[in-house]
Design a protein around this motif. Structure first.
Motif, mmCIF file in Angstrom:
data_model
loop_
_atom_site.group_PDB
_atom_site.id
_atom_site.type_symbol
_atom_site.label_atom_id
_atom_site.label_comp_id
_atom_site.label_asym_id
_atom_site.label_seq_id
_atom_site.Cartn_x
_atom_site.Cartn_y
_atom_site.Cartn_z
ATOM 1 N N GLN A 15 0.818 -1.200 0.000
ATOM 2 C CA GLN A 15 0.000 0.000 0.000
ATOM 3 C C GLN A 15 0.864 1.266 0.000
ATOM 4 O O GLN A 15 0.478 2.291 -0.552
ATOM 5 C CB GLN A 15 -0.915 -0.009 1.231
ATOM 6 C CG GLN A 15 -2.039 1.000 1.185
ATOM 7 C CD GLN A 15 -2.957 0.867 2.386
ATOM 8 O OE1 GLN A 15 -2.606 0.271 3.398
ATOM 9 N NE2 GLN A 15 -4.147 1.441 2.296
ATOM 10 N N SER A 16 2.044 1.179 0.594
ATOM 11 C CA SER A 16 2.959 2.321 0.665
ATOM 12 C C SER A 16 3.593 2.665 -0.673
ATOM 13 O O SER A 16 4.204 3.727 -0.823
ATOM 14 C CB SER A 16 4.084 2.013 1.662
ATOM 15 O OG SER A 16 4.887 0.939 1.183
ATOM 16 N N GLY A 17 3.495 1.763 -1.632
ATOM 17 C CA GLY A 17 4.172 1.928 -2.911
ATOM 18 C C GLY A 17 5.498 1.206 -2.977
ATOM 19 O O GLY A 17 6.085 1.079 -4.055
ATOM 20 N N GLN A 18 5.969 0.703 -1.847
ATOM 21 C CA GLN A 18 7.197 -0.075 -1.823
ATOM 22 C C GLN A 18 6.929 -1.520 -2.223
ATOM 23 O O GLN A 18 5.801 -2.024 -2.093
ATOM 24 C CB GLN A 18 7.842 -0.030 -0.438
ATOM 25 C CG GLN A 18 8.460 1.307 -0.070
ATOM 26 C CD GLN A 18 9.230 1.219 1.232
ATOM 27 O OE1 GLN A 18 8.640 1.148 2.311
ATOM 28 N NE2 GLN A 18 10.548 1.220 1.155
ATOM 29 N N LYS A 19 7.971 -2.188 -2.675
ATOM 30 C CA LYS A 19 7.843 -3.587 -3.068
ATOM 31 C C LYS A 19 8.447 -4.486 -2.001
ATOM 32 O O LYS A 19 9.538 -4.229 -1.497
ATOM 33 C CB LYS A 19 8.549 -3.822 -4.405
ATOM 34 C CG LYS A 19 8.393 -5.245 -4.943
ATOM 35 C CD LYS A 19 9.107 -5.423 -6.269
ATOM 36 C CE LYS A 19 8.403 -4.677 -7.389
ATOM 37 N NZ LYS A 19 9.016 -4.979 -8.715
ATOM 38 N N LEU A 20 7.721 -5.532 -1.664
ATOM 39 C CA LEU A 20 8.226 -6.556 -0.746
ATOM 40 C C LEU A 20 8.614 -7.757 -1.602
ATOM 41 O O LEU A 20 7.751 -8.441 -2.149
ATOM 42 C CB LEU A 20 7.166 -6.939 0.281
ATOM 43 C CG LEU A 20 7.559 -7.986 1.338
ATOM 44 C CD1 LEU A 20 8.751 -7.510 2.157
ATOM 45 C CD2 LEU A 20 6.379 -8.300 2.252
ATOM 46 N N PRO A 21 9.921 -8.033 -1.740
ATOM 47 C CA PRO A 21 10.354 -9.092 -2.658
ATOM 48 C C PRO A 21 10.078 -10.491 -2.116
ATOM 49 O O PRO A 21 10.242 -10.752 -0.919
ATOM 50 C CB PRO A 21 11.862 -8.842 -2.782
ATOM 51 C CG PRO A 21 12.245 -8.175 -1.494
ATOM 52 C CD PRO A 21 11.055 -7.348 -1.103
ATOM 53 N N GLN A 22 9.628 -11.352 -2.990
ATOM 54 C CA GLN A 22 9.412 -12.767 -2.666
ATOM 55 C C GLN A 22 8.674 -12.943 -1.333
ATOM 56 O O GLN A 22 9.112 -13.670 -0.440
ATOM 57 C CB GLN A 22 10.746 -13.505 -2.648
ATOM 58 C CG GLN A 22 11.442 -13.535 -4.004
ATOM 59 C CD GLN A 22 10.578 -14.214 -5.068
ATOM 60 O OE1 GLN A 22 10.180 -15.357 -4.917
ATOM 61 N NE2 GLN A 22 10.268 -13.478 -6.144
ATOM 62 N N ALA A 23 7.548 -12.252 -1.241
ATOM 63 C CA ALA A 23 6.755 -12.293 -0.008
ATOM 64 C C ALA A 23 6.121 -13.665 0.188
ATOM 65 O O ALA A 23 5.870 -14.398 -0.780
ATOM 66 C CB ALA A 23 5.672 -11.220 -0.061
ATOM 67 N N SER A 86 13.467 -10.192 9.633
ATOM 68 C CA SER A 86 14.465 -11.214 9.941
ATOM 69 C C SER A 86 14.590 -12.298 8.885
ATOM 70 O O SER A 86 15.561 -13.064 8.905
ATOM 71 C CB SER A 86 14.127 -11.878 11.282
ATOM 72 O OG SER A 86 12.877 -12.551 11.206
ATOM 73 N N ASN A 87 13.639 -12.386 7.947
ATOM 74 C CA ASN A 87 13.699 -13.471 6.961
ATOM 75 C C ASN A 87 13.511 -13.004 5.523
ATOM 76 O O ASN A 87 13.280 -13.812 4.627
ATOM 77 C CB ASN A 87 12.674 -14.568 7.300
ATOM 78 C CG ASN A 87 11.236 -14.064 7.308
ATOM 79 O OD1 ASN A 87 10.904 -13.091 6.651
ATOM 80 N ND2 ASN A 87 10.377 -14.751 8.050
ATOM 81 N N THR A 88 13.597 -11.699 5.304
ATOM 82 C CA THR A 88 13.473 -11.133 3.954
ATOM 83 C C THR A 88 14.853 -10.886 3.369
ATOM 84 O O THR A 88 15.780 -10.498 4.079
ATOM 85 C CB THR A 88 12.660 -9.829 4.001
ATOM 86 O OG1 THR A 88 11.322 -10.133 4.420
ATOM 87 C CG2 THR A 88 12.612 -9.141 2.643
ATOM 88 N N GLN A 89 14.980 -11.109 2.084
ATOM 89 C CA GLN A 89 16.277 -10.948 1.440
ATOM 90 C C GLN A 89 16.681 -9.481 1.359
ATOM 91 O O GLN A 89 15.834 -8.577 1.323
ATOM 92 C CB GLN A 89 16.242 -11.552 0.024
ATOM 93 C CG GLN A 89 15.284 -10.865 -0.936
ATOM 94 C CD GLN A 89 15.128 -11.604 -2.251
ATOM 95 O OE1 GLN A 89 15.207 -12.815 -2.311
ATOM 96 N NE2 GLN A 89 14.903 -10.854 -3.319
ATOM 97 N N ALA A 90 17.984 -9.202 1.352
ATOM 98 C CA ALA A 90 18.505 -7.852 1.174
ATOM 99 C C ALA A 90 18.093 -7.339 -0.215
ATOM 100 O O ALA A 90 17.948 -8.119 -1.157
ATOM 101 C CB ALA A 90 20.024 -7.866 1.308
ATOM 102 N N PRO A 91 17.869 -6.047 -0.370
ATOM 103 C CA PRO A 91 18.135 -4.974 0.607
ATOM 104 C C PRO A 91 16.931 -4.590 1.456
ATOM 105 O O PRO A 91 16.975 -3.576 2.151
ATOM 106 C CB PRO A 91 18.523 -3.814 -0.308
ATOM 107 C CG PRO A 91 17.632 -3.999 -1.511
ATOM 108 C CD PRO A 91 17.518 -5.485 -1.701
#
Length: 337
Positions: A15-23, A86-91
């Protein structure tokens, strides 16, 4: 061994416009989905809670009976099991983890329920604390799908006072020198202990402390209770994960979406499901008057206060009397439709 499953969501635009990779969503199911797919209950988790913490309300002979219902417990984003710092890939890991709103949580839970299971109707959504906020959001976002909602110990919008309390918990944690803006190499344990101390006066009521009800849990003195319970209660969690969930709570508002444009009363009026709203009489996070206001603006809602000295924590299954009352209210409610 894991006692839960993972549903991959791919790259998600929040919703913020940011992307959460491989959620991904971690979830657990209880019971069996019937042929008509009509026996579904959704039971989201809460701040610092995981699916196992919801199990006190699930069981044979209880309202949430797996012999009758197919119960899905999706883990809230940020709780260390679903996508979290704690479990999301960088960055996008650690201190860079984006804000995941209540709206985001429910929208992605909807994907799990429709894509994975092909479910079109939900008999009940129920949840406590931030799980209650998700419950309200389910009713607002998917009124054609949800037949009943039963939020307890939580509101449809985080009021300013609760926001301040949540901010104080974050501030206590971040005062630890090891915090390092979220890019720590070792958990900021002093900050986690301080967060526990800061939470303690808000989680339970004045009467709970005055009458030394913590002795029922085996702590003979207030000092022992604070040191042996509250100073350690958050140590099993990653610090960034806790902050991610608190930020979700701070921004909690079911009307914060393009349809309602923060018109809170309009959003409440759009919850057409049969609704049972329960609050704890001494809840300091989400006081009863917040729920009574919300129910007035919901077309099919009833309000049932729970008399309890356990403050906000009346809804976590530790006090048998409160647990039985919540279960009984839910049993009656499930017979309505």
């Amino acid at each position: 061994m894991k006692d839960y499953e993972i549903y991959s969501l791919g790259d998600v635009l929040l919703q913020s416009g940011q992307k959460l990779p491989q959620a991904f969503l971690a979830y657990k199911t209880y019971g069996t989905l019937n042929t008509a797919k009509s026996n579904v209950i959704v039971y989201p988790t809460w701040f610092a809670g995981q699916h196992t913490d919801n199990e006190w309300l699930i069981g044979s002979g209880k309202a949430l009976d797996p012999d009758k219902y197919f119960i899905i417990v999706p883990n809230m984003f940020g709780n260390g099991l679903s996508s979290s710092p704690s479990n999301t890939q960088a960055p996008m890991d650690k201190g860079n983890f984006p804000l995941v709103t209540i709206y985001d949580n429910v929208r992605l839970q909807h994907r799990l329920i429709t894509e994975k299971f092909g479910i079109k109707k939900i008999a009940l959504v129920v949840g406590w604390s931030l799980g209650a906020l998700q419950t309200f959001q389910w009713g607002r976002s998917y009124p054609e799908m949800v037949e009943r909602i039963a939020p307890f110990g939580g509101t449809a919008k985080t009021r300013p006072h609760a926001q301040v309390v949540f901010e104080s918990l974050i501030a206590a944690l971040q005062a630890d020198a090891n915090w390092k803006r979220g890019f720590y190499t070792n958990q900021p344990t002093a900050g986690l202990a301080a967060m526990g101390r800061a939470y303690a006066p808000w989680g339970f009521s004045q009467a709970y402390y005055l009458e030394q009800l913590y002795q029922e849990e085996g702590y003979m003195t207030l000092k022992a209770y604070l040191e042996d319970y509250w100073d350690k209660v958050f140590l099993s969690f990653d610090a960034n994960d806790l902050i991610a969930m608190l930020r979700t709570g701070i921004n909690g508002d079911i009307s914060a979406n393009p349809q309602d444009n923060r018109n809170f009363e309009k959003a409440l009026n759009c919850i057409t499901a049969q609704a049972l709203v329960m609050s704890g009489s001494t809840d300091l996070f989400f006081p009863p008057e917040d729920n009574t206001y919300e129910v007035k603006h919901m077309p099919n809602a009833v309000y049932r206060p729970i008399e309890s000295k356990w403050g906000h924590c009346f809804g976590i299954g530790q006090n048998e009397q409160d647990s039985l009352e919540i279960d009984n209210q839910l049993k009656q409610f499930l017979q309505l439709v």
